[in-house]
Design a protein around this motif. Structure first.
Motif, PDB file in Angstrom:
ATOM      1  N   VAL A  57       1.883   2.085  -3.005  1.00  0.00           N
ATOM      2  CA  VAL A  57       2.038   1.166  -1.869  1.00  0.00           C
ATOM      3  C   VAL A  57       2.246   1.967  -0.590  1.00  0.00           C
ATOM      4  CG1 VAL A  57       3.448  -0.652  -0.839  1.00  0.00           C
ATOM      5  CG2 VAL A  57       2.963  -0.714  -3.285  1.00  0.00           C
ATOM      6  N   VAL A  58       3.180   2.908  -0.622  1.00  0.00           N
ATOM      7  CA  VAL A  58       3.492   3.707   0.564  1.00  0.00           C
ATOM      8  C   VAL A  58       2.301   4.570   0.971  1.00  0.00           C
ATOM      9  CG1 VAL A  58       4.970   5.566   1.450  1.00  0.00           C
ATOM     10  CG2 VAL A  58       5.976   3.653   0.207  1.00  0.00           C
ATOM     11  N   CYS A  59       1.603   5.117   0.009  1.00  0.00           N
ATOM     12  CA  CYS A  59       0.422   5.932   0.307  1.00  0.00           C
ATOM     13  C   CYS A  59      -0.621   5.102   1.058  1.00  0.00           C
ATOM     14  CB  CYS A  59      -0.149   6.496  -0.987  1.00  0.00           C
ATOM     15  SG  CYS A  59      -1.512   7.659  -0.727  1.00  0.00           S
ATOM     16  N   LEU A  60      -0.879   3.898   0.583  1.00  0.00           N
ATOM     17  CA  LEU A  60      -1.855   3.039   1.258  1.00  0.00           C
ATOM     18  C   LEU A  60      -1.354   2.640   2.647  1.00  0.00           C
ATOM     19  CD1 LEU A  60      -4.586   1.438   0.855  1.00  0.00           C
ATOM     20  CD2 LEU A  60      -3.098  -0.525   0.550  1.00  0.00           C
ATOM     21  N   LEU A  61      -0.091   2.251   2.747  1.00  0.00           N
ATOM     22  CA  LEU A  61       0.452   1.853   4.048  1.00  0.00           C
ATOM     23  C   LEU A  61       0.396   2.987   5.064  1.00  0.00           C
ATOM     24  CD1 LEU A  61       3.552  -0.268   2.972  1.00  0.00           C
ATOM     25  CD2 LEU A  61       1.380  -1.112   3.901  1.00  0.00           C
ATOM     26  N   SER A  62       0.532   4.219   4.600  1.00  0.00           N
ATOM     27  CA  SER A  62       0.499   5.362   5.520  1.00  0.00           C
ATOM     28  C   SER A  62      -0.877   5.545   6.159  1.00  0.00           C
ATOM     29  CB  SER A  62       0.917   6.648   4.800  1.00  0.00           C
ATOM     30  OG  SER A  62      -0.085   7.066   3.891  1.00  0.00           O
ATOM     31  N   GLU A  63      -1.906   4.926   5.577  1.00  0.00           N
ATOM     32  CA  GLU A  63      -3.271   5.043   6.092  1.00  0.00           C
ATOM     33  C   GLU A  63      -3.717   3.807   6.865  1.00  0.00           C
ATOM     34  OE1 GLU A  63      -5.176   7.778   5.866  1.00  0.00           O
ATOM     35  OE2 GLU A  63      -3.510   8.798   4.874  1.00  0.00           O
ATOM     36  N   THR A  64      -2.796   2.875   7.115  1.00  0.00           N
ATOM     37  CA  THR A  64      -3.160   1.627   7.789  1.00  0.00           C
ATOM     38  C   THR A  64      -2.343   1.458   9.064  1.00  0.00           C
ATOM     39  OG1 THR A  64      -1.509   0.333   6.574  1.00  0.00           O
ATOM     40  CG2 THR A  64      -3.712   0.499   5.598  1.00  0.00           C
ATOM     41  N   TYR A  65      -2.723   0.491   9.853  1.00  0.00           N
ATOM     42  CA  TYR A  65      -1.955   0.119  11.035  1.00  0.00           C
ATOM     43  C   TYR A  65      -1.010  -1.021  10.650  1.00  0.00           C
ATOM     44  CZ  TYR A  65      -5.319  -3.682  11.098  1.00  0.00           C
ATOM     45  OH  TYR A  65      -6.083  -4.758  10.742  1.00  0.00           O
ATOM     46  N   GLY A  66      -0.115  -1.388  11.526  1.00  0.00           N
ATOM     47  CA  GLY A  66       0.875  -2.423  11.223  1.00  0.00           C
ATOM     48  C   GLY A  66       0.251  -3.777  10.927  1.00  0.00           C
ATOM     49  N   PHE A  67       0.674  -4.392   9.868  1.00  0.00           N
ATOM     50  CA  PHE A  67       0.241  -5.738   9.506  1.00  0.00           C
ATOM     51  C   PHE A  67       1.345  -6.381   8.683  1.00  0.00           C
ATOM     52  CE2 PHE A  67      -1.174  -2.972   6.143  1.00  0.00           C
ATOM     53  CZ  PHE A  67      -0.994  -3.692   4.972  1.00  0.00           C
ATOM     54  N   GLU A  68       1.335  -7.698   8.641  1.00  0.00           N
ATOM     55  CA  GLU A  68       2.364  -8.451   7.924  1.00  0.00           C
ATOM     56  C   GLU A  68       1.991  -8.561   6.454  1.00  0.00           C
ATOM     57  OE1 GLU A  68       4.132 -12.891   8.376  1.00  0.00           O
ATOM     58  OE2 GLU A  68       3.704 -11.780  10.220  1.00  0.00           O
ATOM     59  N   PHE A  69       2.931  -8.203   5.590  1.00  0.00           N
ATOM     60  CA  PHE A  69       2.699  -8.271   4.150  1.00  0.00           C
ATOM     61  C   PHE A  69       4.018  -8.537   3.445  1.00  0.00           C
ATOM     62  CE2 PHE A  69       3.836  -3.907   5.004  1.00  0.00           C
ATOM     63  CZ  PHE A  69       4.651  -3.567   3.953  1.00  0.00           C
TER      64      PHE A  69
END
Length: 112
Positions: free
Chosen positions: A89-101
């Protein structure tokens, strides 16, 4: 992107997500009689917040090696995704911009 990062992720169907979100709402959300569609976080029975721009990294520690399900406000996206562990989860989030989840497990034992 998930494949290139070697992240274990699977899509969850709309129907499965509806069932899980209904369970999450029954456990964590206040019933709104006006039927107004609002983000889930606006209707929580209880909440706890952390003010830290990198707090999302703590997800790894909370989830650990357990499977988790990421989902979104139903007005934005109806499918969800299963992750094999918190690190993914953290690995994927580190490659994205802010979004609500939102994150939970299949039994909705927690809600992030």
């Amino acid at each position: 992107m998930a494949n290139s990062l070697n992240i274990g992720i699977q899509e969850v169907s709309i129907q499965e997500m509806k069932t899980l979100i209904d369970l999450v709402k029954s456990k964590y959300s206040i019933d709104k009689p006006d039927n107004k569609v609002t983000p889930l976080w606006e209707n929580l029975k209880e909440s706890f917040g952390v003010t830290n721009k990198d707090a999302w990294r703590l997800i790894r520690d909370f989830i650990g090696e357990a499977v988790s399900v990421m989902f979104f406000n139903q007005s934005d996206e109806k499918i969800g995704f299963v992750f094999r562990n918190g690190n993914d989860v953290v690995c994927l989030l580190s490659e994205t911009y802010g979004f609500e989840f939102y994150l939970t497990n299949r039994d909705a034992e927690y809600l992030i």
